[in-house]
Design a protein around this motif. Structure first.
Motif, PDB file in Angstrom:
ATOM      1  N   ARG A  44     -10.299   5.272  -0.988  1.00  0.00           N
ATOM      2  CA  ARG A  44     -11.029   4.253  -1.743  1.00  0.00           C
ATOM      3  C   ARG A  44     -10.012   3.190  -2.110  1.00  0.00           C
ATOM      4  NH1 ARG A  44     -14.609   8.290  -5.523  1.00  0.00           N
ATOM      5  NH2 ARG A  44     -13.905   9.953  -4.171  1.00  0.00           N
ATOM      6  N   GLY A  45     -10.291   1.964  -1.794  1.00  0.00           N
ATOM      7  CA  GLY A  45      -9.290   0.926  -2.021  1.00  0.00           C
ATOM      8  C   GLY A  45      -8.562   0.576  -0.731  1.00  0.00           C
ATOM      9  N   VAL A  46      -9.082   1.041   0.424  1.00  0.00           N
ATOM     10  CA  VAL A  46      -8.504   0.703   1.737  1.00  0.00           C
ATOM     11  C   VAL A  46      -9.629   0.197   2.634  1.00  0.00           C
ATOM     12  CG1 VAL A  46      -7.364   1.638   3.794  1.00  0.00           C
ATOM     13  CG2 VAL A  46      -6.681   2.436   1.522  1.00  0.00           C
ATOM     14  N   TRP A  47      -9.466  -0.997   3.194  1.00  0.00           N
ATOM     15  CA  TRP A  47     -10.512  -1.570   4.048  1.00  0.00           C
ATOM     16  C   TRP A  47      -9.880  -2.035   5.357  1.00  0.00           C
ATOM     17  CZ3 TRP A  47      -9.670  -2.767  -1.105  1.00  0.00           C
ATOM     18  CH2 TRP A  47     -10.641  -2.318  -1.996  1.00  0.00           C
ATOM     19  N   MET A  48     -10.454  -1.574   6.460  1.00  0.00           N
ATOM     20  CA  MET A  48      -9.980  -2.001   7.781  1.00  0.00           C
ATOM     21  C   MET A  48     -10.688  -3.314   8.135  1.00  0.00           C
ATOM     22  SD  MET A  48      -7.910   0.407   8.790  1.00  0.00           S
ATOM     23  CE  MET A  48      -7.432   1.901   7.915  1.00  0.00           C
ATOM     24  N   CYS A  84      -6.097  -5.843  10.617  1.00  0.00           N
ATOM     25  CA  CYS A  84      -5.188  -5.567   9.517  1.00  0.00           C
ATOM     26  C   CYS A  84      -5.854  -4.601   8.543  1.00  0.00           C
ATOM     27  CB  CYS A  84      -4.788  -6.866   8.820  1.00  0.00           C
ATOM     28  SG  CYS A  84      -6.174  -7.696   8.060  1.00  0.00           S
ATOM     29  N   VAL A  85      -5.096  -4.212   7.541  1.00  0.00           N
ATOM     30  CA  VAL A  85      -5.619  -3.292   6.528  1.00  0.00           C
ATOM     31  C   VAL A  85      -5.472  -3.968   5.178  1.00  0.00           C
ATOM     32  CG1 VAL A  85      -5.466  -0.981   5.538  1.00  0.00           C
ATOM     33  CG2 VAL A  85      -4.791  -1.352   7.923  1.00  0.00           C
ATOM     34  N   LEU A  86      -6.599  -4.101   4.490  1.00  0.00           N
ATOM     35  CA  LEU A  86      -6.584  -4.667   3.135  1.00  0.00           C
ATOM     36  C   LEU A  86      -6.536  -3.504   2.160  1.00  0.00           C
ATOM     37  CD1 LEU A  86      -7.110  -7.374   1.494  1.00  0.00           C
ATOM     38  CD2 LEU A  86      -9.515  -6.628   1.449  1.00  0.00           C
TER      39      LEU A  86
END
Ligand code: ADP
Length: 390
Positions: A152-156, A140-142
């Motif tokens: 910046r502000g996107v975490w796999m 998912c993508v947080l």
């Protein structure tokens, strides 16, 4: 109204490269953009004579700036929504208004709104504890709902362990979060449209945006090999969003193309990186169009002026080049007589967008490598190997 020229005064909050290029368009229309910037060495204050220094989170600074402007618009999304509501209540013309802009400021608000309109978006859920992510599933993508940019502000996240190491610290820092389905995409596209208060809409051809490490590196206009009916559907979708949200100005709808169609990633309500190609590549640039829209002038023609247009971002190199920027530009012009160069007056730092280059031509196959080579040369001061250039 500027008594010297008889033209209304557009004030842009934020002094980045978007304000700098909007100022360029304003000059051609007999105007001069007023800019609220945080510091005098940002891209727009370096070139505009009408600069107020102040912070975009300071309501008094916004108020004082707005008093000298007929319309307020934006170079970024970071003005608190409640400040904009206060300004509107005091009679300031804010375009886009806070009820529209909030959808570009807050990814959760945007996802809920687009879901309500029945538009294609990734599955998503709000995150207030780690369990929300575990329940959602992987991969998912947080995402940070507010404040992210350029990835910046996107975490796999691939596993429960990833979630457990990332989420608690973010929540403890007060970051509002959402989790999204990881979209299995072919590529990323963008639909750029403009809407005026009168209700006129205009859209440019769909483009492909090529990203590396969460940052846009190239824009191909029009998007190659895109079925015309899919392009048209995406343009209609973007115009529908602009109308439904009451957007005034330019709206960029970032899209993921999948096997079945497109899904919406995010919205920006200002000139956007995916539209820089329009400066030389379309009859009306996104910067002029944004001004026309916020001033409620009739919108300009959006046709491309060449079969293939490529914009390549100049991103700061990992190691500062030996050769200074002036010498690099000199050599670039010696090799590419048709390169349109835009430099933003920013300090070079690794990965930072410091400028862009646009090339126009008869085919993507011709233009794309030349644009990549030109942008790489400007950032790195070295020619890329493996390109056959004429
Ligand atoms: P930002 O606001 O920082 O630009 P985005 O939401 O546009 O963040 O995400 C940055 C990049 O991360 C996107 O361009 C895309 O490459 C990737 N990405 C974002 N959301 C998803 C998703 N749901 N599925 C797959 N990739 C994604």
């Amino acid at each position: 109204m500027d008594a010297r020229t008889g033209f209304p005064v557009v004030g842009m909050v934020g002094g980045g490269q978007l304000a700098r290029m909007t100022h360029q368009a304003a000059v051609a229309l007999g105007q001069s953009l007023h800019v609220l910037a945080v510091s005098a060495d940002e891209p727009a204050p370096l070139v505009s004579p009408n600069v107020t220094l102040g912070h975009h989170t300071d309501l008094d600074a916004l108020r004082a700036f707005a008093a000298g402007c007929d319309v307020l618009t934006f170079d970024h999304e970071h003005v608190p929504t409640e400040h904009l509501r206060a300004l509107v209540a005091e009679g300031v013309a804010v375009h886009p208004g806070p009820d529209a802009l909030v959808h570009a400021q807050d990814k959760l608000v945007m996802r809920h709104k687009l879901a309500g309109l029945g538009l294609p978006i990734p599955e998503f859920a709000e995150v207030t504890e780690v369990a929300d992510v575990l329940k959602f599933g992987f991969p998912c993508v947080l995402k940070a709902a507010r404040g992210g940019y350029d990835g910046r502000g996107v975490w796999m996240l691939d596993s429960a362990a990833d979630a457990e190491s990332a989420v608690p610290d973010l929540l403890a820092a007060g970051t509002p979060l959402l989790v999204e389905q990881r979209v299995d995409m072919r590529r990323e596209l963008a639909a750029l449209v403009a809407r005026s208060p009168f209700g006129q809409g205009a859209c440019w051809p769909l483009v492909e945006t090529v990203q590396r490490a969460g940052i846009c590196v190239e824009v191909l206009a029009p998007a190659p090999d895109l079925a015309p009916e899919r392009a048209e559907a995406a343009q209609e979708l973007a115009l529908r969003v602009a109308n439904a949200l009451g957007v005034v100005g330019v709206l960029a709808v970032e899209l993921f193309e999948t096997e079945d169609g497109v899904v919406v990633n995010e919205l920006a309500m200002r000139p956007h990186n995916s539209g820089h190609w329009t400066i030389e590549g379309a009859r009306t640039s996104q910067f002029e169009q944004h001004l026309r829209a916020v001033l409620d002038y009739p919108l300009g023609a959006t046709d491309p002026v060449a079969p293939a247009v490529v914009m390549a971002n100049v991103l700061g190199a990992p190691v500062a080049p030996q050769m200074g920027p002036d010498e690099r530009l000199h050599h670039l012009f010696a090799r590419f007589r048709d390169a349109h160069v835009h430099l933003y007056g920013k300090q070079e730092r690794p990965g930072r967008k410091i400028g862009h280059v646009t090339l126009l031509g008869a085919s993507m196959a011709d233009v794309r490598p030349r644009a990549a080579l030109a942008a790489h040369w400007l950032s790195h001061g070295e020619w890329l190997d493996g390109y056959d250039i004429h």
